[in-house]
Scaffold this motif. Structure first.
Motif, short mmCIF file in Angstrom:
data_model
loop_
_atom_site.label_atom_id
_atom_site.label_comp_id
_atom_site.label_asym_id
_atom_site.label_seq_id
_atom_site.Cartn_x
_atom_site.Cartn_y
_atom_site.Cartn_z
N PHE A 87 0.84 -1.21 0.00
CA PHE A 87 0.00 0.00 0.00
C PHE A 87 0.87 1.25 0.00
N ALA A 88 1.89 1.25 0.85
CA ALA A 88 2.78 2.41 0.95
C ALA A 88 3.51 2.65 -0.36
N PHE A 89 3.90 1.58 -1.04
CA PHE A 89 4.60 1.74 -2.32
C PHE A 89 3.68 2.39 -3.35
N LYS A 94 8.75 4.09 -3.17
CA LYS A 94 9.67 3.10 -2.62
C LYS A 94 10.22 3.50 -1.25
N THR A 95 10.56 4.77 -1.08
CA THR A 95 11.16 5.21 0.18
C THR A 95 10.20 4.99 1.35
N PHE A 96 8.97 5.42 1.18
CA PHE A 96 7.99 5.25 2.25
C PHE A 96 7.68 3.78 2.48
N SER A 97 7.69 3.00 1.42
CA SER A 97 7.48 1.56 1.56
C SER A 97 8.58 0.94 2.43
N ILE A 99 10.30 2.54 4.74
CA ILE A 99 10.08 3.04 6.10
C ILE A 99 9.01 2.19 6.79
N VAL A 100 7.93 1.89 6.08
CA VAL A 100 6.86 1.06 6.64
C VAL A 100 7.40 -0.33 6.95
N SER A 101 8.23 -0.88 6.09
CA SER A 101 8.82 -2.20 6.33
C SER A 101 9.64 -2.21 7.61
N VAL A 102 10.44 -1.19 7.82
CA VAL A 102 11.26 -1.10 9.03
C VAL A 102 10.36 -0.98 10.26
N CYS A 103 9.30 -0.17 10.17
CA CYS A 103 8.38 0.00 11.31
C CYS A 103 7.68 -1.32 11.64
N VAL A 104 7.25 -2.05 10.64
CA VAL A 104 6.59 -3.34 10.88
C VAL A 104 7.59 -4.32 11.50
N LEU A 105 8.82 -4.33 11.00
CA LEU A 105 9.85 -5.22 11.54
C LEU A 105 10.14 -4.90 13.01
N ILE A 106 10.31 -3.63 13.33
CA ILE A 106 10.57 -3.23 14.72
C ILE A 106 9.40 -3.63 15.62
#
Length: 158
Positions: A87-89, A94-97, A99-106
């Motif tokens: 969704f973010a992509f 790509k950049t925000f996608s 960032i969302v990936s890192v937030c979900v991982l954390i």
């Protein structure tokens, strides 16, 4: 959210007289983090806003949560995507996608760490209170070795 959890923990520990850094204080902080600030602050909100306005605010929060969930489902139907990163992509690139990936991982690492820390404390205590210390081998008793063995088994099956 973490500042909300911290303020709730501070208020409750002052009322109940739980010492910071103690075992009971650490367990309470872990439970507060796992449950979230919302669950722990609902009774406080009702006590401050009243019996009428408190449930109204809780109902408004439930409606907002339901609406947000429906928006996510609608986005999934329209775009054919199924993850927050996708969704973010589409929405922001790509950049925000990333960032969302890192937030979900954390977030997921935090949940897993909380469960492991909670299991380290609760499994040996539950085994001892259920079976008694005279029946349990030393590897499963409420000591450092028992906590290590229990959390290793818990993590393996998690």
């Amino acid at each position: 959210i973490s500042s909300g959890v911290s303020s709730v923990v501070t208020k409750v520990t002052n009322v109940v007289n739980i010492q910071p850094g103690s075992l009971s204080g650490s367990i309470f902080s872990l439970i507060a983090a796992c449950m979230g600030a919302g669950t722990l602050t609902m009774p406080y909100i009702v006590s401050k806003t009243g019996v009428i306005m408190g449930p109204v605010l809780i109902l408004l929060g439930a409606i907002a949560s339901y609406y947000a969930g429906m928006l996510i489902i609608k986005c999934s139907e329209i775009t054919g995507k199924q993850t927050y990163e996708e969704f973010a992509f589409i929405a922001f690139g790509k950049t925000f996608s990333n960032i969302v990936s890192v937030c979900v991982l954390i977030s997921l690492l935090g949940f897993a760490t909380s469960y492991v820390a909670l299991a380290k404390t609760l499994i040996p205590t539950a085994l001892e209170s259920t079976l008694g210390t005279d029946v349990l081998p030393v590897q499963f008793q409420n000591n450092k070795q028992g906590q290590f063995v229990d959390v290793s088994i818990f993590t393996f099956f998690m």
